[in-house]
Design a protein around this motif. Sequence first.
Motif, PDB file in Angstrom:
ATOM      1  N   ALA A 140       0.848  -1.196   0.000  1.00  0.00           N
ATOM      2  CA  ALA A 140       0.000   0.000   0.000  1.00  0.00           C
ATOM      3  C   ALA A 140       0.880   1.242   0.000  1.00  0.00           C
ATOM      4  O   ALA A 140       1.999   1.223   0.513  1.00  0.00           O
ATOM      5  CB  ALA A 140      -0.912   0.007   1.225  1.00  0.00           C
ATOM      6  N   GLU A 141       0.371   2.317  -0.583  1.00  0.00           N
ATOM      7  CA  GLU A 141       1.086   3.593  -0.576  1.00  0.00           C
ATOM      8  C   GLU A 141       0.534   4.452   0.555  1.00  0.00           C
ATOM      9  O   GLU A 141      -0.671   4.707   0.624  1.00  0.00           O
ATOM     10  CB  GLU A 141       0.907   4.303  -1.905  1.00  0.00           C
ATOM     11  N   LEU A 142       1.415   4.894   1.431  1.00  0.00           N
ATOM     12  CA  LEU A 142       1.009   5.711   2.564  1.00  0.00           C
ATOM     13  C   LEU A 142       0.677   7.119   2.098  1.00  0.00           C
ATOM     14  O   LEU A 142       1.485   7.778   1.449  1.00  0.00           O
ATOM     15  CB  LEU A 142       2.129   5.766   3.604  1.00  0.00           C
ATOM     16  N   ILE A 143      -0.524   7.577   2.405  1.00  0.00           N
ATOM     17  CA  ILE A 143      -0.924   8.952   2.130  1.00  0.00           C
ATOM     18  C   ILE A 143      -0.729   9.798   3.379  1.00  0.00           C
ATOM     19  O   ILE A 143      -0.219  10.906   3.311  1.00  0.00           O
ATOM     20  CB  ILE A 143      -2.397   9.014   1.662  1.00  0.00           C
ATOM     21  N   ALA A 144      -1.145   9.260   4.525  1.00  0.00           N
ATOM     22  CA  ALA A 144      -1.023  10.002   5.780  1.00  0.00           C
ATOM     23  C   ALA A 144      -0.782   9.031   6.927  1.00  0.00           C
ATOM     24  O   ALA A 144      -1.500   8.040   7.061  1.00  0.00           O
ATOM     25  CB  ALA A 144      -2.261  10.840   6.040  1.00  0.00           C
ATOM     26  N   GLU A 145       0.224   9.333   7.718  1.00  0.00           N
ATOM     27  CA  GLU A 145       0.556   8.551   8.915  1.00  0.00           C
ATOM     28  C   GLU A 145      -0.613   8.562   9.893  1.00  0.00           C
ATOM     29  O   GLU A 145      -1.415   9.498   9.888  1.00  0.00           O
ATOM     30  CB  GLU A 145       1.773   9.169   9.614  1.00  0.00           C
ATOM     31  N   PRO A 146      -0.688   7.572  10.776  1.00  0.00           N
ATOM     32  CA  PRO A 146      -1.726   7.585  11.798  1.00  0.00           C
ATOM     33  C   PRO A 146      -1.625   8.846  12.652  1.00  0.00           C
ATOM     34  O   PRO A 146      -0.535   9.269  13.021  1.00  0.00           O
ATOM     35  CB  PRO A 146      -1.431   6.339  12.643  1.00  0.00           C
ATOM     36  N   ARG A 147      -2.788   9.450  12.908  1.00  0.00           N
ATOM     37  CA  ARG A 147      -2.839  10.647  13.756  1.00  0.00           C
ATOM     38  C   ARG A 147      -4.145  10.636  14.519  1.00  0.00           C
ATOM     39  O   ARG A 147      -5.152  10.125  14.041  1.00  0.00           O
ATOM     40  CB  ARG A 147      -2.691  11.917  12.950  1.00  0.00           C
ATOM     41  N   GLU A 148      -4.106  11.245  15.710  1.00  0.00           N
ATOM     42  CA  GLU A 148      -5.312  11.322  16.527  1.00  0.00           C
ATOM     43  C   GLU A 148      -6.226  12.411  15.985  1.00  0.00           C
ATOM     44  O   GLU A 148      -5.787  13.514  15.670  1.00  0.00           O
ATOM     45  CB  GLU A 148      -4.956  11.614  17.984  1.00  0.00           C
ATOM     46  N   THR A 149      -7.496  12.086  15.879  1.00  0.00           N
ATOM     47  CA  THR A 149      -8.496  13.024  15.383  1.00  0.00           C
ATOM     48  C   THR A 149      -9.200  13.712  16.558  1.00  0.00           C
ATOM     49  O   THR A 149      -9.127  13.220  17.687  1.00  0.00           O
ATOM     50  CB  THR A 149      -9.557  12.287  14.541  1.00  0.00           C
ATOM     51  N   PRO A 150      -9.891  14.809  16.289  1.00  0.00           N
ATOM     52  CA  PRO A 150     -10.645  15.470  17.357  1.00  0.00           C
ATOM     53  C   PRO A 150     -11.753  14.588  17.938  1.00  0.00           C
ATOM     54  O   PRO A 150     -12.212  14.823  19.042  1.00  0.00           O
ATOM     55  CB  PRO A 150     -11.249  16.700  16.670  1.00  0.00           C
ATOM     56  N   TRP A 151     -12.185  13.580  17.199  1.00  0.00           N
ATOM     57  CA  TRP A 151     -13.245  12.694  17.686  1.00  0.00           C
ATOM     58  C   TRP A 151     -12.668  11.440  18.334  1.00  0.00           C
ATOM     59  O   TRP A 151     -13.352  10.440  18.487  1.00  0.00           O
ATOM     60  CB  TRP A 151     -14.259  12.362  16.587  1.00  0.00           C
TER      61      TRP A 151
END
Length: 143
Positions: free
Chosen positions: A104-115
């Motif tokens: 898979a091609e990474l678009i965005a690393e894991p990050r915490e969301t406001p929810w």
Amino acid sequence: MTEKEPARPVRQLRVVVRAEDYDAALAFYRDVLGMPEEEAYEGAGGARVIILDAGRATLELSNPAQVRLIDGVEAEGRPSARIRIAFEVDDAAGTTHRLVEAGAELIAEPRETPWRSLNSRLDAPAGIQLTLFQELDPKPGNP
């Protein structure tokens, strides 16, 4: 006398994807992501299909403003595909890493969301854009 359950006109959501490299897609989704096989069929002319269990299915409809909001939070504003499949997983960071190693091609690393979820975004085999999400707060009634 018990109340009847309301009628459910839709009993299952099934997303059908044409996979040009069927074997690579099968290895990625079944073997790496770990989606169990429910059914598989072969037909004339080399026709093959497999139905993988994706857990509970929902359909999320978002207006353009919501999509821009999610893209900003999840992927630094990079626009998502018109259709993006989101999988809830137990370990978003670890699963993201495994899927990138599997092609898979990474678009965005894991990050915490406001929810309060941990989200990543990937381009995956068979032309599918994925969001992986891990709920960080327990659901009501769960430990």
